[in-house]
Design a protein around this motif. Structure first.
Motif, PDB file in Angstrom:
ATOM      1  N   ASN A  93      32.587  41.572  37.028  1.00  0.00           N
ATOM      2  CA  ASN A  93      32.108  40.364  37.695  1.00  0.00           C
ATOM      3  C   ASN A  93      33.157  39.877  38.671  1.00  0.00           C
ATOM      4  OD1 ASN A  93      29.667  40.170  36.144  1.00  0.00           O
ATOM      5  ND2 ASN A  93      30.908  39.390  34.420  1.00  0.00           N
ATOM      6  N   ASP A  94      32.738  39.323  39.764  1.00  0.00           N
ATOM      7  CA  ASP A  94      33.689  38.874  40.786  1.00  0.00           C
ATOM      8  C   ASP A  94      34.651  37.823  40.242  1.00  0.00           C
ATOM      9  OD1 ASP A  94      32.555  40.587  42.607  1.00  0.00           O
ATOM     10  OD2 ASP A  94      31.295  39.063  43.560  1.00  0.00           O
ATOM     11  N   SER A  95      34.266  37.141  39.175  1.00  0.00           N
ATOM     12  CA  SER A  95      35.128  36.100  38.599  1.00  0.00           C
ATOM     13  C   SER A  95      36.118  36.650  37.576  1.00  0.00           C
ATOM     14  CB  SER A  95      34.256  35.026  37.939  1.00  0.00           C
ATOM     15  OG  SER A  95      33.433  35.590  36.927  1.00  0.00           O
ATOM     16  N   ASP A  96      36.011  37.923  37.207  1.00  0.00           N
ATOM     17  CA  ASP A  96      36.932  38.511  36.232  1.00  0.00           C
ATOM     18  C   ASP A  96      38.355  38.541  36.788  1.00  0.00           C
ATOM     19  OD1 ASP A  96      34.926  38.967  34.379  1.00  0.00           O
ATOM     20  OD2 ASP A  96      34.520  41.002  35.111  1.00  0.00           O
ATOM     21  N   TRP A  97      39.338  38.338  35.907  1.00  0.00           N
ATOM     22  CA  TRP A  97      40.734  38.296  36.363  1.00  0.00           C
ATOM     23  C   TRP A  97      41.173  39.597  37.011  1.00  0.00           C
ATOM     24  CZ3 TRP A  97      44.197  41.836  34.599  1.00  0.00           C
ATOM     25  CH2 TRP A  97      43.903  42.504  33.401  1.00  0.00           C
ATOM     26  N   ALA A  99      39.070  41.693  38.721  1.00  0.00           N
ATOM     27  CA  ALA A  99      38.128  42.150  39.752  1.00  0.00           C
ATOM     28  C   ALA A  99      38.837  42.456  41.072  1.00  0.00           C
ATOM     29  CB  ALA A  99      37.032  41.108  39.960  1.00  0.00           C
ATOM     30  N   ASP A 100      39.744  41.591  41.472  1.00  0.00           N
ATOM     31  CA  ASP A 100      40.429  41.784  42.752  1.00  0.00           C
ATOM     32  C   ASP A 100      41.169  43.121  42.784  1.00  0.00           C
ATOM     33  OD1 ASP A 100      41.350  40.366  45.350  1.00  0.00           O
ATOM     34  OD2 ASP A 100      43.225  41.079  44.467  1.00  0.00           O
ATOM     35  N   ALA A 101      41.907  43.423  41.715  1.00  0.00           N
ATOM     36  CA  ALA A 101      42.679  44.673  41.656  1.00  0.00           C
ATOM     37  C   ALA A 101      41.752  45.886  41.614  1.00  0.00           C
ATOM     38  CB  ALA A 101      43.608  44.667  40.445  1.00  0.00           C
ATOM     39  N   ILE A 102      40.699  45.820  40.791  1.00  0.00           N
ATOM     40  CA  ILE A 102      39.773  46.945  40.671  1.00  0.00           C
ATOM     41  C   ILE A 102      39.141  47.261  42.025  1.00  0.00           C
ATOM     42  CG2 ILE A 102      37.524  47.643  39.746  1.00  0.00           C
ATOM     43  CD1 ILE A 102      39.524  47.914  37.615  1.00  0.00           C
ATOM     44  N   LEU A 103      38.688  46.247  42.733  1.00  0.00           N
ATOM     45  CA  LEU A 103      37.990  46.464  43.995  1.00  0.00           C
ATOM     46  C   LEU A 103      38.946  46.930  45.093  1.00  0.00           C
ATOM     47  CD1 LEU A 103      35.496  43.456  43.946  1.00  0.00           C
ATOM     48  CD2 LEU A 103      35.117  45.829  43.257  1.00  0.00           C
ATOM     49  N   LYS A 104      40.180  46.494  45.039  1.00  0.00           N
ATOM     50  CA  LYS A 104      41.155  46.962  46.024  1.00  0.00           C
ATOM     51  C   LYS A 104      41.500  48.438  45.792  1.00  0.00           C
ATOM     52  CE  LYS A 104      43.288  42.580  47.326  1.00  0.00           C
ATOM     53  NZ  LYS A 104      44.482  41.695  47.229  1.00  0.00           N
ATOM     54  N   LEU A 105      41.662  48.818  44.539  1.00  0.00           N
ATOM     55  CA  LEU A 105      41.951  50.225  44.259  1.00  0.00           C
ATOM     56  C   LEU A 105      40.742  51.103  44.547  1.00  0.00           C
ATOM     57  CD1 LEU A 105      44.536  49.046  42.947  1.00  0.00           C
ATOM     58  CD2 LEU A 105      44.336  50.845  41.243  1.00  0.00           C
ATOM     59  N   ALA A 106      39.554  50.544  44.375  1.00  0.00           N
ATOM     60  CA  ALA A 106      38.347  51.303  44.717  1.00  0.00           C
ATOM     61  C   ALA A 106      38.299  51.558  46.222  1.00  0.00           C
ATOM     62  CB  ALA A 106      37.106  50.550  44.253  1.00  0.00           C
ATOM     63  N   ALA A 107      38.648  50.558  47.019  1.00  0.00           N
ATOM     64  CA  ALA A 107      38.654  50.724  48.473  1.00  0.00           C
ATOM     65  C   ALA A 107      39.678  51.758  48.904  1.00  0.00           C
ATOM     66  CB  ALA A 107      38.936  49.385  49.158  1.00  0.00           C
ATOM     67  N   GLY A 109      40.482  54.361  47.223  1.00  0.00           N
ATOM     68  CA  GLY A 109      40.157  55.670  46.682  1.00  0.00           C
ATOM     69  C   GLY A 109      40.929  56.031  45.432  1.00  0.00           C
ATOM     70  N   VAL A 110      41.633  55.072  44.860  1.00  0.00           N
ATOM     71  CA  VAL A 110      42.430  55.342  43.659  1.00  0.00           C
ATOM     72  C   VAL A 110      41.572  55.213  42.412  1.00  0.00           C
ATOM     73  CG1 VAL A 110      44.428  54.601  42.308  1.00  0.00           C
ATOM     74  CG2 VAL A 110      44.538  54.584  44.804  1.00  0.00           C
ATOM     75  N   ILE A 111      40.649  54.269  42.429  1.00  0.00           N
ATOM     76  CA  ILE A 111      39.753  54.048  41.298  1.00  0.00           C
ATOM     77  C   ILE A 111      38.333  54.392  41.731  1.00  0.00           C
ATOM     78  CG2 ILE A 111      38.535  52.186  40.129  1.00  0.00           C
ATOM     79  CD1 ILE A 111      41.087  50.985  39.363  1.00  0.00           C
ATOM     80  N   GLN A 112      37.660  55.112  40.876  1.00  0.00           N
ATOM     81  CA  GLN A 112      36.258  55.444  41.107  1.00  0.00           C
ATOM     82  C   GLN A 112      35.527  55.276  39.792  1.00  0.00           C
ATOM     83  OE1 GLN A 112      36.821  59.380  42.520  1.00  0.00           O
ATOM     84  NE2 GLN A 112      37.399  58.742  44.594  1.00  0.00           N
ATOM     85  N   GLY A 113      34.335  54.784  39.845  1.00  0.00           N
ATOM     86  CA  GLY A 113      33.614  54.495  38.615  1.00  0.00           C
ATOM     87  C   GLY A 113      32.934  55.710  38.021  1.00  0.00           C
ATOM     88  N   SER A 114      32.367  55.486  36.858  1.00  0.00           N
ATOM     89  CA  SER A 114      31.587  56.517  36.172  1.00  0.00           C
ATOM     90  C   SER A 114      30.272  55.886  35.757  1.00  0.00           C
ATOM     91  CB  SER A 114      32.344  57.026  34.948  1.00  0.00           C
ATOM     92  OG  SER A 114      31.565  57.944  34.219  1.00  0.00           O
ATOM     93  N   ASN A 115      29.170  56.453  36.267  1.00  0.00           N
ATOM     94  CA  ASN A 115      27.833  55.915  35.975  1.00  0.00           C
ATOM     95  C   ASN A 115      27.729  54.443  36.369  1.00  0.00           C
ATOM     96  OD1 ASN A 115      26.924  58.378  34.817  1.00  0.00           O
ATOM     97  ND2 ASN A 115      27.991  57.845  32.906  1.00  0.00           N
ATOM     98  N   GLY A 116      28.372  54.094  37.490  1.00  0.00           N
ATOM     99  CA  GLY A 116      28.290  52.733  37.994  1.00  0.00           C
ATOM    100  C   GLY A 116      29.126  51.732  37.250  1.00  0.00           C
ATOM    101  N   MET A 117      30.040  52.213  36.411  1.00  0.00           N
ATOM    102  CA  MET A 117      30.880  51.322  35.611  1.00  0.00           C
ATOM    103  C   MET A 117      32.351  51.612  35.864  1.00  0.00           C
ATOM    104  SD  MET A 117      28.712  51.588  32.041  1.00  0.00           S
ATOM    105  CE  MET A 117      29.696  50.344  31.199  1.00  0.00           C
ATOM    106  N   ALA A 118      33.164  50.542  35.781  1.00  0.00           N
ATOM    107  CA  ALA A 118      34.612  50.684  35.934  1.00  0.00           C
ATOM    108  C   ALA A 118      35.320  50.793  34.597  1.00  0.00           C
ATOM    109  CB  ALA A 118      35.175  49.499  36.714  1.00  0.00           C
TER     110      ALA A 118
END
Length: 540
Positions: A93-97, A99-107, A109-118
């Protein structure tokens, strides 16, 4: 930036890169529960930089498992990523503590999800951490070997990363010659892994010399000078290092240099760099010595690449818009991809550029230096350098100019502009004037539907004027369509069009040295000009 990772490793990273953990708190540099702990030095080093934090109660919890969210937060703190990906994760969720780090690493290319989940709250395994580390710090994952007793337990997607870190002494075993790839990694082990990987973490002005075995990470707006240094691993300018300046001087040799934050990189006259990869806009690369490659990624718009008088660069690859490449020395190849709109290549007097190949719009190649060849595969380019061989592989003469004059397409498409005579007009010397020719479309037997020229394969027409209104015509082609004409005559038909002959005159022509008998003639318009089109059988 380019991430040098094999397909298998990419798969591995997808599976392991998105994991959560407990948030790190105040970067005090010391915690009540790390005194005397085997990981104390590493924890305190990275806590001092604000990379790892405690739980807010004075404890670091060094033996607790690290979650994927905690791991992501640690890397985000260290590198200072700026761009965030659109949130497509069902468990973030965007409000999760985190979220900012997860989405930045996703951008990044360091983090990629599995079945739409992080899976942010899941613990991260040692092999998953290895993969994410290799991605974040551009560590090559090919060519290593695994010599652990439990090497068979390492997943195929993680073998390259684990081998790469182990061979560099960055990831050590856990005893009994085991690497324990499936074991969850704890917080102290992650801090130690970082400590083994990052030899220099630079946040203020510094001079570095001698042999540097690990990664050098520039993480602040600082001037970092490498003087008579040998860098065994990557030199990385982190996204958080806005305005940094990196100088390679003396006998310094560096491998790959990654510019992920807006910065200036200087390679002095006696220094050598491998691949300088620019991933941040408004950066500058100045090469006075030698570099194998300078790569300007698509995110690095408005970058300047300057190659000095006695400098040599193998290849400049440009994908960023409005890149300015200025050459006073020597560059073997400049490749301009379609995303690099508005790129300028300037060869100053005394410079040599072997080949410029471009597919972008609004490209210019200028200056008084030597540019041997320019090839346009798409887009538009204007060439004004002297004595340059210019090849137009686009579909129109309007796309490519040389000295202000249109260059006819190599494939015969579009409307070529006549080349003026090189000899005298009154018999003084041999003329090389060309006819105004176009490739004509085929029509079906009823004469109504044009067959696209793309279906003809590679067809070219060229000509040489041999006398008044007389031309030798050269036609070449592959995959020419076998077609029945309106009179049911089968053959490999092609055609070319010429403007109407002057009143009272006729054209005479031979094709490939053979006099051609017209089978059919049609009127054909190109860009408002009317052509008399001659069709004939190309019997091959």
């Amino acid at each position: 930036m380019k991430r040098r990772i094999s397909a298998a490793l990419l798969t591995l990273c997808l599976l392991m890169s998105l994991m959560p953990t407990v948030a790190f708190a105040a970067p005090s540099g010391s915690f009540d529960d790390v005194d005397g702990h085997w990981g104390q030095a590493a924890v305190e080093r990275w806590a001092g930089y604000g990379v790892v934090n405690g739980d807010g109660t004075g404890n670091f919890n060094p033996d607790n498992q690290m979650t994927r969210a905690e791991f992501a937060t640690m890397l985000a703190n260290m590198l200072g990523y700026k761009e965030k990906a659109t949130n497509t994760f069902s468990d973030v969720n965007d409000s999760d503590w985190f979220a900012d780090a997860i989405l930045k690493l996703a951008a990044a290319g360091v983090i990629q999800g599995s079945n739409g989940m992080a899976n942010p709250n899941a613990p991260i395994s040692r092999q998953e951490a290895a993969v994410m580390m290799c991605r974040a710090f551009n560590i090559p994952t090919t060519g290593g070997s695994l010599d652990f007793a439990d090497s068979a337990d390492v997943a195929d997607w993680a073998k390259g990363a684990v081998a790469a870190l182990a061979s560099r002494g960055m990831m050590n075993g856990v005893g009994g010659n085991n690497v324990a790839p499936l074991a969850n990694i704890n917080r102290a082990s992650v801090a130690t892994l970082l400590d083994n990987m990052i030899t220099e973490y630079v946040t203020e002005d510094k001079t570095v010399s001698g042999e540097v075995k690990g990664i050098v990470l520039v993480a602040g707006n600082a001037t970092v000078t490498f003087e008579d240094a040998t860098l065994a691993e990557n030199l990385i300018v982190a996204p958080k290092a806005e305005g940094a300046e990196v100088v390679l001087t003396g006998s310094t040799t560096a491998g790959d240099v990654y510019v992920d934050g807006t910065a200036t990189v200087k390679v002095d006259s006696s220094a050598t760099a491998g691949d300088v990869q620019v991933g941040a806009a408004n950066s500058t690369v100045e090469v006075a010595g030698k570099a194998d490659t300078v790569t300007v990624d698509s995110a690095a718009a408005d970058t300047k690449v300057n190659v000095g008088k006695d400098a040599t660069v193998g290849t400049v690859d440009v994908a960023g818009a409005n890149t300015a490449v200025t050459v006073d020395g020597k560059v073997d190849n400049v490749n301009v991809s379609s995303s690099a709109t508005g790129t300028d290549v300037v060869a100053n007097s005394g410079a040599t550029v072997g080949k410029v190949e471009t597919a972008a719009k609004d490209v210019t190649v200028s200056g008084n230096g030597k540019v041997e060849n320019v090839t346009a595969t798409d887009g538009t380019v204007a060439v004004t350098t002297p004595n340059t061989n210019v090849t137009n592989k686009t579909d129109s003469a309007d796309n490519v100019t040389n000295q202000g004059k249109p260059v006819p397409p190599e494939n015969g498409g579009g409307t070529p502009t006549p080349t003026p005579p090189s000899g005298g007009s009154n018999g003084g010397g041999t003329t090389t004037e060309k006819a105004d020719l176009v490739v004509a479309p085929l029509v079906d037997q009823a004469g109504s539907n044009a067959i696209p020229s793309a279906d003809l394969g590679k067809v070219t027409v060229d000509s040489k004027k041999t006398a008044e209104n007389t031309y030798d015509v050269t036609v070449a082609g592959t995959n020419i369509m076998n077609h029945n004409n309106a009179n049911q005559v089968t053959g490999h038909w092609v055609g070319f069009g010429m403007p109407a002959a002057p009143e009272g005159k006729t054209y005479s022509y031979t094709v490939n040295g053979v006099e051609v008998q017209s089978i059919a003639e049609r009127t054909y318009e190109v860009d408002g000009k009317t052509y008399n089109t001659v069709y004939f059988s190309f019997n091959t």
